[in-house]
Design a protein around this motif. Sequence first.
Motif, mmCIF file in Angstrom:
data_model
loop_
_atom_site.group_PDB
_atom_site.id
_atom_site.type_symbol
_atom_site.label_atom_id
_atom_site.label_comp_id
_atom_site.label_asym_id
_atom_site.label_seq_id
_atom_site.Cartn_x
_atom_site.Cartn_y
_atom_site.Cartn_z
ATOM 1 N N ASP A 11 89.279 61.832 56.773
ATOM 2 C CA ASP A 11 89.957 62.252 58.007
ATOM 3 C C ASP A 11 91.360 62.805 57.762
ATOM 4 O O ASP A 11 92.279 62.573 58.548
ATOM 5 C CB ASP A 11 89.994 61.111 59.019
ATOM 6 C CG ASP A 11 88.601 60.655 59.404
ATOM 7 O OD1 ASP A 11 87.744 61.519 59.664
ATOM 8 O OD2 ASP A 11 88.363 59.432 59.430
ATOM 9 N N PHE A 12 91.530 63.498 56.642
ATOM 10 C CA PHE A 12 92.781 64.198 56.321
ATOM 11 C C PHE A 12 93.976 63.252 56.210
ATOM 12 O O PHE A 12 95.078 63.566 56.629
ATOM 13 C CB PHE A 12 93.054 65.307 57.339
ATOM 14 C CG PHE A 12 91.816 66.105 57.654
ATOM 15 C CD1 PHE A 12 91.217 66.895 56.689
ATOM 16 C CD2 PHE A 12 91.223 66.032 58.899
ATOM 17 C CE1 PHE A 12 90.059 67.610 56.959
ATOM 18 C CE2 PHE A 12 90.065 66.745 59.190
ATOM 19 C CZ PHE A 12 89.487 67.537 58.213
ATOM 20 N N SER A 35 88.425 64.277 51.829
ATOM 21 C CA SER A 35 88.361 65.236 52.936
ATOM 22 C C SER A 35 89.049 66.528 52.508
ATOM 23 O O SER A 35 89.916 66.530 51.640
ATOM 24 C CB SER A 35 88.982 64.675 54.224
ATOM 25 O OG SER A 35 90.312 64.259 54.044
ATOM 26 N N ARG A 37 90.279 70.549 54.098
ATOM 27 C CA ARG A 37 90.456 71.529 55.168
ATOM 28 C C ARG A 37 90.559 72.909 54.520
ATOM 29 O O ARG A 37 91.487 73.170 53.753
ATOM 30 C CB ARG A 37 91.706 71.218 55.979
ATOM 31 C CG ARG A 37 91.941 72.195 57.124
ATOM 32 C CD ARG A 37 93.127 71.790 57.984
ATOM 33 N NE ARG A 37 92.738 70.667 58.827
ATOM 34 C CZ ARG A 37 93.437 69.537 58.939
ATOM 35 N NH1 ARG A 37 94.561 69.367 58.271
ATOM 36 N NH2 ARG A 37 93.017 68.576 59.736
ATOM 37 N N GLU A 39 91.489 76.408 55.248
ATOM 38 C CA GLU A 39 92.193 77.177 56.277
ATOM 39 C C GLU A 39 91.813 78.637 56.258
ATOM 40 O O GLU A 39 91.833 79.297 57.294
ATOM 41 C CB GLU A 39 93.697 76.982 56.126
ATOM 42 C CG GLU A 39 94.126 75.559 56.441
ATOM 43 C CD GLU A 39 95.615 75.405 56.560
ATOM 44 O OE1 GLU A 39 96.374 76.377 56.316
ATOM 45 O OE2 GLU A 39 96.043 74.291 56.899
ATOM 46 N N GLU A 62 86.615 72.270 58.618
ATOM 47 C CA GLU A 62 87.143 70.945 58.309
ATOM 48 C C GLU A 62 86.012 70.049 57.842
ATOM 49 O O GLU A 62 84.965 69.964 58.480
ATOM 50 C CB GLU A 62 87.833 70.350 59.542
ATOM 51 C CG GLU A 62 89.064 71.134 59.947
ATOM 52 C CD GLU A 62 89.839 70.481 61.079
ATOM 53 O OE1 GLU A 62 89.266 69.636 61.798
ATOM 54 O OE2 GLU A 62 91.024 70.809 61.228
ATOM 55 N N TYR A 63 86.248 69.390 56.725
ATOM 56 C CA TYR A 63 85.278 68.495 56.108
ATOM 57 C C TYR A 63 85.936 67.115 56.050
ATOM 58 O O TYR A 63 86.740 66.846 55.161
ATOM 59 C CB TYR A 63 84.906 69.007 54.719
ATOM 60 C CG TYR A 63 84.370 70.434 54.747
ATOM 61 C CD1 TYR A 63 83.008 70.675 54.796
ATOM 62 C CD2 TYR A 63 85.234 71.528 54.739
ATOM 63 C CE1 TYR A 63 82.503 71.973 54.826
ATOM 64 C CE2 TYR A 63 84.750 72.830 54.768
ATOM 65 C CZ TYR A 63 83.385 73.040 54.819
ATOM 66 O OH TYR A 63 82.902 74.329 54.859
ATOM 67 N N THR A 64 85.626 66.262 57.015
ATOM 68 C CA THR A 64 86.331 64.991 57.174
ATOM 69 C C THR A 64 85.959 63.946 56.134
ATOM 70 O O THR A 64 86.669 62.956 55.973
ATOM 71 C CB THR A 64 86.100 64.402 58.572
ATOM 72 O OG1 THR A 64 84.695 64.215 58.775
ATOM 73 C CG2 THR A 64 86.660 65.311 59.649
#
Length: 89
Positions: A11-12, A35, A37, A39, A62-64
Amino acid sequence: MAKIIFYEDRDFQGRSYAVTADQPDMHAHLNRCNSIRVESGCWMIYERPHYIGHQYFLKKGEYTNDQQWMGFNDSVKSCCIITPKDTSL
């Protein structure tokens, strides 16, 4: 410009490392990766340094957690930008 951000926790959360160019060895920047992200751009990430081991193709999003990119574990040690070929030739 392509950009991807790796996070040590799901979750970043946790320590992060932003990348805008090919990285053959990221072990000094991250202990694990849970995780990601993306962009911009498309990326190939690898579980071992120097583009070795399992590889995963990621596009913008986004890959949590590592299951979202079908990872076998939390190891991401290298990555490179994937550029599309010019099909107009």
